[in-house]
Every structure is written in structure tokens, then in C-alpha cells.
Design a protein around this motif. Structure first.
Motif, PDB file in Angstrom:
ATOM      1  N   GLY A  90       0.807  -1.210   0.000  1.00  0.00           N
ATOM      2  CA  GLY A  90       0.000   0.000   0.000  1.00  0.00           C
ATOM      3  C   GLY A  90       0.841   1.261   0.000  1.00  0.00           C
ATOM      4  N   ALA A  91       1.921   1.252   0.791  1.00  0.00           N
ATOM      5  CA  ALA A  91       2.789   2.425   0.856  1.00  0.00           C
ATOM      6  C   ALA A  91       3.454   2.694  -0.490  1.00  0.00           C
ATOM      7  CB  ALA A  91       3.849   2.233   1.942  1.00  0.00           C
ATOM      8  N   ILE A  92       3.929   1.644  -1.140  1.00  0.00           N
ATOM      9  CA  ILE A  92       4.610   1.815  -2.420  1.00  0.00           C
ATOM     10  C   ILE A  92       3.630   2.245  -3.507  1.00  0.00           C
ATOM     11  CG2 ILE A  92       5.909   0.633  -4.230  1.00  0.00           C
ATOM     12  CD1 ILE A  92       7.172  -1.065  -2.018  1.00  0.00           C
ATOM     13  N   LEU A  93       2.429   1.666  -3.508  1.00  0.00           N
ATOM     14  CA  LEU A  93       1.421   2.070  -4.481  1.00  0.00           C
ATOM     15  C   LEU A  93       0.988   3.522  -4.251  1.00  0.00           C
ATOM     16  CD1 LEU A  93      -0.827  -1.117  -4.722  1.00  0.00           C
ATOM     17  CD2 LEU A  93       0.849  -0.283  -6.389  1.00  0.00           C
ATOM     18  N   GLY A  94       0.875   3.904  -2.972  1.00  0.00           N
ATOM     19  CA  GLY A  94       0.543   5.287  -2.657  1.00  0.00           C
ATOM     20  C   GLY A  94       1.632   6.241  -3.116  1.00  0.00           C
ATOM     21  N   ILE A 142       9.783   9.039 -19.780  1.00  0.00           N
ATOM     22  CA  ILE A 142      10.643   7.877 -19.515  1.00  0.00           C
ATOM     23  C   ILE A 142      10.929   7.756 -18.023  1.00  0.00           C
ATOM     24  CG2 ILE A 142      12.940   6.900 -19.890  1.00  0.00           C
ATOM     25  CD1 ILE A 142      12.877   8.143 -22.693  1.00  0.00           C
ATOM     26  N   VAL A 143      11.223   8.896 -17.383  1.00  0.00           N
ATOM     27  CA  VAL A 143      11.456   8.886 -15.940  1.00  0.00           C
ATOM     28  C   VAL A 143      10.219   8.382 -15.201  1.00  0.00           C
ATOM     29  CG1 VAL A 143      11.909  10.327 -13.914  1.00  0.00           C
ATOM     30  CG2 VAL A 143      13.188  10.717 -16.022  1.00  0.00           C
ATOM     31  N   SER A 144       9.048   8.844 -15.626  1.00  0.00           N
ATOM     32  CA  SER A 144       7.795   8.419 -14.995  1.00  0.00           C
ATOM     33  C   SER A 144       7.594   6.912 -15.113  1.00  0.00           C
ATOM     34  CB  SER A 144       6.608   9.150 -15.635  1.00  0.00           C
ATOM     35  OG  SER A 144       6.731  10.546 -15.501  1.00  0.00           O
ATOM     36  N   ILE A 145       7.858   6.379 -16.289  1.00  0.00           N
ATOM     37  CA  ILE A 145       7.689   4.942 -16.506  1.00  0.00           C
ATOM     38  C   ILE A 145       8.662   4.152 -15.636  1.00  0.00           C
ATOM     39  CG2 ILE A 145       7.919   3.077 -18.199  1.00  0.00           C
ATOM     40  CD1 ILE A 145       6.957   5.070 -20.322  1.00  0.00           C
ATOM     41  N   VAL A 146       9.903   4.608 -15.564  1.00  0.00           N
ATOM     42  CA  VAL A 146      10.914   3.921 -14.756  1.00  0.00           C
ATOM     43  C   VAL A 146      10.518   3.919 -13.283  1.00  0.00           C
ATOM     44  CG1 VAL A 146      13.292   4.038 -13.933  1.00  0.00           C
ATOM     45  CG2 VAL A 146      12.803   4.355 -16.356  1.00  0.00           C
ATOM     46  N   VAL A 147      10.077   5.070 -12.775  1.00  0.00           N
ATOM     47  CA  VAL A 147       9.687   5.162 -11.367  1.00  0.00           C
ATOM     48  C   VAL A 147       8.482   4.275 -11.076  1.00  0.00           C
ATOM     49  CG1 VAL A 147       8.758   6.713  -9.598  1.00  0.00           C
ATOM     50  CG2 VAL A 147      10.642   7.475 -11.061  1.00  0.00           C
ATOM     51  N   ALA A 148       7.493   4.294 -11.971  1.00  0.00           N
ATOM     52  CA  ALA A 148       6.291   3.484 -11.767  1.00  0.00           C
ATOM     53  C   ALA A 148       6.623   1.990 -11.770  1.00  0.00           C
ATOM     54  CB  ALA A 148       5.260   3.794 -12.840  1.00  0.00           C
ATOM     55  N   ALA A 204       9.541   0.626 -11.154  1.00  0.00           N
ATOM     56  CA  ALA A 204      10.364   0.335  -9.980  1.00  0.00           C
ATOM     57  C   ALA A 204       9.482   0.174  -8.746  1.00  0.00           C
ATOM     58  CB  ALA A 204      11.383   1.444  -9.764  1.00  0.00           C
ATOM     59  N   ALA A 205       8.463   1.023  -8.616  1.00  0.00           N
ATOM     60  CA  ALA A 205       7.559   0.937  -7.465  1.00  0.00           C
ATOM     61  C   ALA A 205       6.802  -0.382  -7.459  1.00  0.00           C
ATOM     62  CB  ALA A 205       6.580   2.112  -7.489  1.00  0.00           C
TER      63      ALA A 205
END
Length: 231
Positions: A153-157, A204-210, A212-213
Motif C-alpha cells: 500500500g505504501a509503495i502504491l501510494g 521515460i522517468v515516470s515509466i521507470v519510477v512506476a 520500480a515501485a
């Protein structure tokens, strides 16, 4: 990354990480409490409370942002109350953190609630028969067993907070270096003819962060589950 991203792009990424971190950190304790209440307590208006918790998932984000502006704006009741203490959140990064926390809260609650509901009630009942208080049962049995869901939940949040746009831009606007988060920066770059390259880099940064989460949530959940099985 600082060589690949320009100053404005880097500011947007750094601010998004800051906003997402504080949004997750401050809303997680409340999410755990609400999740436990919805999973274990019986009280009048429970369905209404559940609906209110998940309302940000259904409402258009712009509506949520507008409501925040009405409540916590300079002339709003919450804004005037905070102003008495010298605090202003409208059109500040703290306001972006509040908007992101509200938008990510339902995802956190849903993941944590499902994890708590999966905890065997018989373990809690056995502890109660031995004289353990409800607080001790929660701290020593329910919370540890629900830890995989809490981490998820924390990571999805956090990921939701990183990608929040509608409520944020409505509540705190799109001020470079102050309230311009990653999604807002992408939107701004797409409004100018020469901004496609900068926008694509941030995409690209957004996709990588998502990604990774999502991967981290799976890894942490599996590791915690394995430790509990071996305990």
C-alpha cells in the motif's frame, strides 16, 4: 541524470520525489488505522465511511483539487485556520503533498485492508482469551502479519503521488521550482512546439519510477511473507 535532464526537468523530478515521500509518510499511519477500522470494527455508517475513503478514486481529480482549494485556499475555513499559525499550503509544495496524499489514500487503504482481512481472526481471538489488550493484539499479531499489504500500500501510494496531476495543478497551480511536479512539467512542455524532447525524457522517468515501485512492492511483499512463513 543531471546531465541528461535540464534544470527545470530535474527540479520537477526532485519536487515530485519530495512530494510523494511526504505524502506517503504522513498518510500511512492514518491509512493503517482506517484500514483496521474498516476490516475489524462494526459501527454505524461503516459503508458511508468506506465510500468516503474511496471517493477520490471515483471523482474527477480536478473536483478533488477544487474542493481542496475551497477548504484550504486563502479564503477557505481550513486556509484561514492554518494562516493563524503562519502556515499556507495553497500554491505551495506542501499543498501538492496534501493533494497527492488524498489521491493515493484509497489505494493504500485497499491494499492494507485486504491484508488485514486475510489475517486469521482465530489468532487474535486466542490472544484475547489469554488477556492481551486490543492494542497489544494489533501491535504483535495483526500488524506484523499484515506487513506485506502495508508495504504494498505504501509503495502504491508513493507511485500514485508521483503521478498525480489533476488535483495538484488545480490546488497549487503549476509554478516551476515551487509546485511544478513531474506530470505538470510534462503538461507544460507539451504546450510549446519545442518541448516534445523534454516531455519525452520526463515520460521515460515516470515509466521507470512506476515500474520500480511495482517491482519493489512485489519483492518486499514476498520477502516479508517468506520471513513470516519461516518464523
Amino acid at each position: 541524470m543531471t546531465d541528461w535532464l535540464g534544470p527545470q526537468e530535474w527540479q520537477a523530478v526532485a519536487l515530485s520525489l519530495k512530494v510523494a515521500f511526504w505524502a506517503t509518510l504522513l498518510s500511512l499511519p492514518l491509512a493503517i488505522f482506517v484500514s483496521h477500522a474498516l476490516a475489524r470494527w462494526e459501527f454505524s455508517g461503516k459503508q458511508i465511511a468506506n465510500g468516503l475513503v474511496h471517493l477520490p478514486l471515483i471523482l474527477p481529480p480536478v473536483v478533488t483539487g477544487y474542493l481542496l482549494l475551497l477548504i484550504f485556499g486563502v479564503t477557505g475555513p481550513g486556509g484561514r485556520l492554518l494562516d493563524a499559525f503562519g502556515v499556507t499550503i495553497a500554491f505551495q509544495w506542501t499543498g501538492a503533498a496534501l493533494a497527492a496524499a488524498i489521491m493515493g489514500f484509497p489505494l493504500m487503504v485497499r491494499a492494507i485492508r485486504l491484508s488485514i482481512e486475510a489475517v486469521d481472526r482465530r489468532l487474535e481471538e486466542a490472544a484475547a482469551t489469554l488477556g492481551a489488550s486490543q492494542l497489544r493484539i494489533f501491535a504483535t499479531i495483526t500488524l506484523p502479519l499484515a506487513l506485506p499489504g502495508i508495504l504494498t500500500g505504501a509503495i502504491l501510494g508513493f507511485a500514485k503521488a508521483m503521478g498525480e496531476f489533476g488535483a495538484t495543478i488545480t490546488f497549487v497551480s503549476n509554478i516551476p521550482g515551487q509546485t511544478q511536479t513531474l506530470p505538470s512539467a510534462i503538461y507544460s512542455f507539451l504546450q510549446v512546439p519545442s518541448g516534445e524532447i523534454q516531455a519525452m525524457r520526463l515520460v521515460i522517468v515516470s515509466i521507470v519510477v512506476a515500474m520500480a515501485a511495482l517491482i519493489l512492492s512485489e519483492v518486499f511483499a514476498r520477502r516479508v511473507a517468506k520471513r513470516m512463513e519461516g518464523a
